[in-house]
Scaffold this active site. Structure first.
Site, short mmCIF file in Angstrom:
data_model
loop_
_atom_site.label_atom_id
_atom_site.label_comp_id
_atom_site.label_asym_id
_atom_site.label_seq_id
_atom_site.Cartn_x
_atom_site.Cartn_y
_atom_site.Cartn_z
N ASP A 340 0.83 -1.21 0.00
CA ASP A 340 0.00 0.00 0.00
C ASP A 340 0.86 1.25 0.00
O ASP A 340 2.05 1.23 0.28
CB ASP A 340 -0.91 0.01 1.23
N GLU A 341 0.23 2.36 -0.32
CA GLU A 341 0.81 3.70 -0.22
C GLU A 341 2.20 3.81 -0.84
O GLU A 341 3.08 4.48 -0.31
CB GLU A 341 0.84 4.15 1.25
N ALA A 342 2.39 3.15 -1.97
CA ALA A 342 3.67 3.25 -2.69
C ALA A 342 3.61 4.44 -3.63
O ALA A 342 3.78 4.31 -4.85
CB ALA A 342 3.94 1.95 -3.43
#
Length: 537
Positions: A340-342
């Site tokens: 996530d949140e890359a």
């Protein structure tokens, strides 16, 4: 995003649109329950709510003459020993564990009880005899938690209480709705010791959780020793949010946590977050960055700025080393690879890296678990378990990507942040926690249906629910308690109890009655104004 702080203007807009929830207790607290517990708790008036309860007859009484019967099966004996050990301090009774099926408190396996599945149990209570039957030792262990809750809350005390110990008469026949009922603990933002994690395991075990998801790496710290990559702990573990000392688990300490959870029939799912949330790894091994330069250690709470380098083979060698060693230490089914949140990873690079990370998990006989961005921005491997953390207001296109992954064979664990994230504030004035997903009251965390939550995802594809507890603002065991209780039991009920038997008005009464037990256990719980707590509490 999963843990991103929303700007104040965005929060005001969300409130105006009804996306956050005002404090339901603003109009005044509900009436309090009586201060004292009844001598005999009504059968089935526990959390989670059992599937089937048939009360009737006089109660069973635990006495100084009680013997705990267990068959020769080692798993049954182990559960019986745990039960006896738990009951001895407060009762002062000897409670010998004997291989006698005629003992007045008897535990037994019934391999033919197919309807009970892997975790179901049957409890029969009558004068002079209490029997607990299941198809597996795990089922017996879940039943033991019902025995605990049916006894007076003083049973949780560590010193003798001179009183009666009765369980109401009748039959409880109970099976879980979903097979996956997880509690996640973030030990990366703030580090928690082995004993502190064990205490959290004991808390979730009481409510029939069967998975402990450990978030072991993030931008702030790396928390698990990897023999082939010693700098991960020598360098990457030496920080946490706010600049504290950090810390890590040795390989043997991690094994001890896995053993401790397994003794409570809880499976550990380790998470190594890739390809973002990797600043601690990049500080430790600068060759994993595209420019070869080590970033500064990170002690803040912002996210989305770090990434492994897709074009370097060092990235995949690193992932192979780490995932291989974690897999070897973990007997459970899953390795969680984050995903996530890359935000600083180019879409093509994200796809390239996750396409190569996933086979590394399969190589070691494990199944991939990942946050739902893997379904949005990548392609989940067959059999992947997608963990959805979006909000009620998450765009439909993102939810449809998850549904597409399900149609291709993925399963789903539901952790919607504005329902299930235990680190969200209860109300605007809650001292601890964040509120980027809005405030999450006890009622809001309880009033949703996992089986019908995501459009296009049938209940048959929902493995279960998970209650994540992120620790940006939480640094002590008391902080964990305050944010988990009273919401943690409600999420357990969503995962265990039949949907048709649940409603808020009756649940909040059962929940309020748990306060006596939390006090006995030393839990630093939050007094939500939505719940009728015992008078004087």
């Amino acid at each position: 995003m999963r843990r991103r702080l929303l700007a104040p203007a965005v929060l005001l807009l969300a409130t105006a649109l009804g996306c956050t929830e005002a404090d339901p207790g603003a109009s005044g607290p509900p009436p309090a329950l009586p201060a004292a517990e009844p001598e005999v708790r009504p059968l089935g008036r526990i959390v989670p709510l059992p599937a089937s309860v048939k009360p009737g007859g006089a109660p069973y009484a635990l006495t100084a003459a009680t013997r705990v019967g267990a068959s020769g099966h080692p798993g049954v004996r182990a559960v019986a020993e745990q039960l006896a050990a738990h009951l001895r301090p407060a009762t002062g009774f000897r409670l010998p564990v004997v291989a006698d099926p005629a003992a007045d408190l008897a535990l037994a396996l019934d391999p033919a009880a197919a309807a009970l599945g892997d975790e179901g149990y049957e409890l029969r209570s009558a004068p002079g005899r209490l029997t607990l039957t299941a198809r597996t030792p795990a089922g017996l262990y879940r039943g033991v938690q019902t025995v605990r809750q049916q006894l007076p809350a003083d049973i949780e005390r560590t010193t003798v209480r001179h009183r009666s110990w009765k369980i109401a008469g009748g039959t409880v026949r109970d099976v879980p709705r979903f097979p996956y009922r997880g509690a996640m603990l973030d030990v990366a933002r703030h580090f928690f010791t082995v004993d502190e994690v064990k205490a959290y395991v004991d808390r979730v075990a009481l409510y029939k959780y069967n998975v402990l998801h450990l978030h072991l790496s993030d931008d702030q710290g790396w928390r698990i020793a990897v023999a082939s990559r010693p700098r991960l702990t020598a360098v990457g573990a030496a920080a946490e949010v706010g600049g504290g000392p950090g810390g890590f688990y040795t390989r043997e300490q991690y094994r001890e946590l896995v053993r401790y959870a397994a003794a409570r029939h809880i499976e550990v799912v380790p998470e190594i977050d890739l390809p973002g949330h990797t600043n601690a790894a990049l500080v430790s091994y600068p060759e994993l960055t595209c420019d070869g330069k080590a970033p500064e250690p990170h002690t803040g709470i912002d996210t989305g700025f770090s990434s492994l380098c897709a074009e370097k083979e060092e990235t995949y060698a690193f992932a192979a080393d780490v995932l291989g060693e974690i897999a070897a230490l973990t007997p459970g089914r899953f390795l969680h690879i984050g995903g996530d949140e890359a935000d600083s990873t180019a879409p093509a690079d994200y796809r390239a890296m996750t396409d190569r990370f996933q086979p590394l998990v399969a190589r070691h006989g494990k199944k991939v678990m990942a946050w739902h961005q893997l379904a949005v921005d990548g392609v989940p491997a067959p059999g992947t378990l997608i963990q959805y953390w979006g909000l009620d207001r998450t765009p439909g296109a993102e939810k449809e990507k998850v549904a597409e992954a399900v149609r291709a064979g993925a399963g789903v664990v539901l952790s919607p942040a504005d329902r299930a994230y235990l680190d969200m504030k209860y109300a605007d004035d809650t001292p601890l926690g964040l509120r980027w997903a809005g405030t999450v009251s006890v009622r809001r965390s309880y009033e949703w249906d996992p089986g019908a939550y995501l459009p296009g995802v049938p209940e048959s594809s929902v493995a279960g629910v998970e209650a994540p507890l992120w620790t940006e603002t939480l640094s002590t065991p008391e902080h964990l308690d305050t944010m988990a209780f009273p919401r943690l039991p409600g999420l357990a009920e969503l995962g265990w109890s039949p949907a048709g038997g649940r409603d808020w008005d009756t649940y909040r009464v059962r929940l309020g009655e748990q306060a006596h037990r939390w006090d006995a256990l030393g839990i630093a719980w939050y007094r939500s104004p939505e719940v009728p707590w015992p008078a004087g509490r």
